[in-house]
Design an enzyme around this catalytic site. Structure first.
Site, mmCIF file in Angstrom:
data_model
loop_
_atom_site.group_PDB
_atom_site.id
_atom_site.type_symbol
_atom_site.label_atom_id
_atom_site.label_comp_id
_atom_site.label_asym_id
_atom_site.label_seq_id
_atom_site.Cartn_x
_atom_site.Cartn_y
_atom_site.Cartn_z
ATOM 1 N N ASP A 57 1.124 9.132 -10.922
ATOM 2 C CA ASP A 57 1.720 7.974 -10.252
ATOM 3 C C ASP A 57 2.249 7.010 -11.317
ATOM 4 O O ASP A 57 1.511 6.616 -12.214
ATOM 5 C CB ASP A 57 0.649 7.297 -9.392
ATOM 6 C CG ASP A 57 1.175 6.104 -8.640
ATOM 7 O OD1 ASP A 57 1.468 5.078 -9.287
ATOM 8 O OD2 ASP A 57 1.270 6.166 -7.401
ATOM 9 N N ASP A 89 7.021 1.806 -6.255
ATOM 10 C CA ASP A 89 6.985 2.315 -4.891
ATOM 11 C C ASP A 89 8.160 1.726 -4.125
ATOM 12 O O ASP A 89 8.656 0.651 -4.457
ATOM 13 C CB ASP A 89 5.686 1.893 -4.186
ATOM 14 C CG ASP A 89 4.444 2.355 -4.927
ATOM 15 O OD1 ASP A 89 4.301 3.568 -5.127
ATOM 16 O OD2 ASP A 89 3.621 1.491 -5.294
ATOM 17 N N ASP A 120 6.074 -3.262 -6.795
ATOM 18 C CA ASP A 120 5.208 -3.058 -7.958
ATOM 19 C C ASP A 120 5.936 -2.952 -9.292
ATOM 20 O O ASP A 120 5.450 -2.288 -10.222
ATOM 21 C CB ASP A 120 4.299 -1.841 -7.747
ATOM 22 C CG ASP A 120 3.418 -1.990 -6.510
ATOM 23 O OD1 ASP A 120 3.046 -3.133 -6.189
ATOM 24 O OD2 ASP A 120 3.111 -0.982 -5.876
ATOM 25 N N ASN A 179 6.093 6.962 -3.261
ATOM 26 C CA ASN A 179 5.469 6.812 -4.577
ATOM 27 C C ASN A 179 6.349 7.459 -5.626
ATOM 28 O O ASN A 179 6.695 8.636 -5.490
ATOM 29 C CB ASN A 179 4.111 7.527 -4.608
ATOM 30 C CG ASN A 179 3.131 6.961 -3.619
ATOM 31 O OD1 ASN A 179 2.701 5.835 -3.745
ATOM 32 N ND2 ASN A 179 2.787 7.749 -2.612
ATOM 33 N N ARG A 199 -6.337 7.758 -7.550
ATOM 34 C CA ARG A 199 -6.658 7.688 -6.120
ATOM 35 C C ARG A 199 -6.808 9.110 -5.577
ATOM 36 O O ARG A 199 -6.123 10.018 -6.011
ATOM 37 C CB ARG A 199 -5.522 6.966 -5.403
ATOM 38 C CG ARG A 199 -5.747 6.675 -3.959
ATOM 39 C CD ARG A 199 -4.644 5.773 -3.396
ATOM 40 N NE ARG A 199 -4.787 4.427 -3.913
ATOM 41 C CZ ARG A 199 -3.766 3.641 -4.276
ATOM 42 N NH1 ARG A 199 -2.527 4.074 -4.186
ATOM 43 N NH2 ARG A 199 -3.987 2.434 -4.721
ATOM 44 N N GLU A 231 3.620 -4.258 -11.978
ATOM 45 C CA GLU A 231 2.592 -3.275 -12.344
ATOM 46 C C GLU A 231 3.185 -2.216 -13.275
ATOM 47 O O GLU A 231 2.555 -1.803 -14.248
ATOM 48 C CB GLU A 231 2.042 -2.632 -11.073
ATOM 49 C CG GLU A 231 0.893 -1.682 -11.294
ATOM 50 C CD GLU A 231 0.389 -1.058 -10.006
ATOM 51 O OE1 GLU A 231 -0.369 -0.074 -10.111
ATOM 52 O OE2 GLU A 231 0.754 -1.517 -8.907
ATOM 53 N N ASP A 254 3.535 3.900 -10.687
ATOM 54 C CA ASP A 254 3.465 2.508 -10.228
ATOM 55 C C ASP A 254 4.543 2.091 -9.240
ATOM 56 O O ASP A 254 4.234 1.462 -8.235
ATOM 57 C CB ASP A 254 3.472 1.511 -11.402
ATOM 58 C CG ASP A 254 2.534 1.902 -12.520
ATOM 59 O OD1 ASP A 254 1.356 2.166 -12.232
ATOM 60 O OD2 ASP A 254 2.984 1.996 -13.673
#
Length: 175
Positions: free
Chosen positions: A103, A107, A120, A87, A23, A123, A105
């Site tokens: 990152d 959060d 998450d 994050n 991102r 994830e 995943d």
């Protein structure tokens, strides 16, 4: 590592463990930049996802990055209070292109009343297998969740009363 000057605009890039770009946040104004931490501000900026999707943030935000903790914090200023999005990822690096981090995943969303929710985990479990996260990374991240929860409960760092408001005033000055 050179640091951006106060008042300058930078891009923030997050990557995944496999090195792929995750991102990109365009146009974050630097409010403080040292070897230990970077604080930035933005408002309704364009965000580019790795799949090409783009969207705009909905409110002003103050971003807090440190060189030692495996997390960064975004304080979002809304009509009903300050919400925080944390994050979990590597400490930041900065080059002339952007401020960057990996990152991982997980959060934590923190509400104005300082209650929070871990997000998450599914994830994280999926990407841990897909990208072969080393065991030591998982250990660091689990300890980081505890550290971040401690910061939230102690109202430390960006969670300290007045912190986001102070830096938001600095953001308005540089905008």
């Amino acid at each position: 590592m050179d640091f951006p000057k106060v008042g300058s605009n930078i891009e923030v890039q997050s990557y995944k463990h496999d090195g792929s770009l995750h991102r990109v946040w365009e146009e974050t104004i630097i409010l403080k930049g040292t070897t230990q931490e970077v604080i930035g501000g933005n408002d309704r900026i364009l965000v580019q996802e790795s799949d090409g999707r783009q969207w705009r943030t909905r409110e002003p935000a103050i971003c807090f990055f440190t060189a030692h903790q495996w997390f960064n914090v975004i304080g979002m200023i809304r009509d009903d209070g300050i919400y925080y999005y944390c994050n979990l990822g590597t400490p930041f690096t900065y080059d002339t292109e952007a401020l960057k981090y990996i990152d991982y995943d997980l959060d934590i969303k923190v509400y104005p009343d300082m209650t929070y929710k871990l997000l998450d985990e599914d994830e994280f479990t999926l990407h841990k297998k897909q990208m072969n996260y080393p065991g030591e990374v998982e250990v660091i991240l689990r300890k980081t969740v505890d550290e971040l929860v401690s910061w939230i409960s102690q109202k430390k760092g960006p969670f300290e009363p007045g912190f986001i408001e102070y830096w938001y005033e600095r953001f308005l000055y540089h905008r």
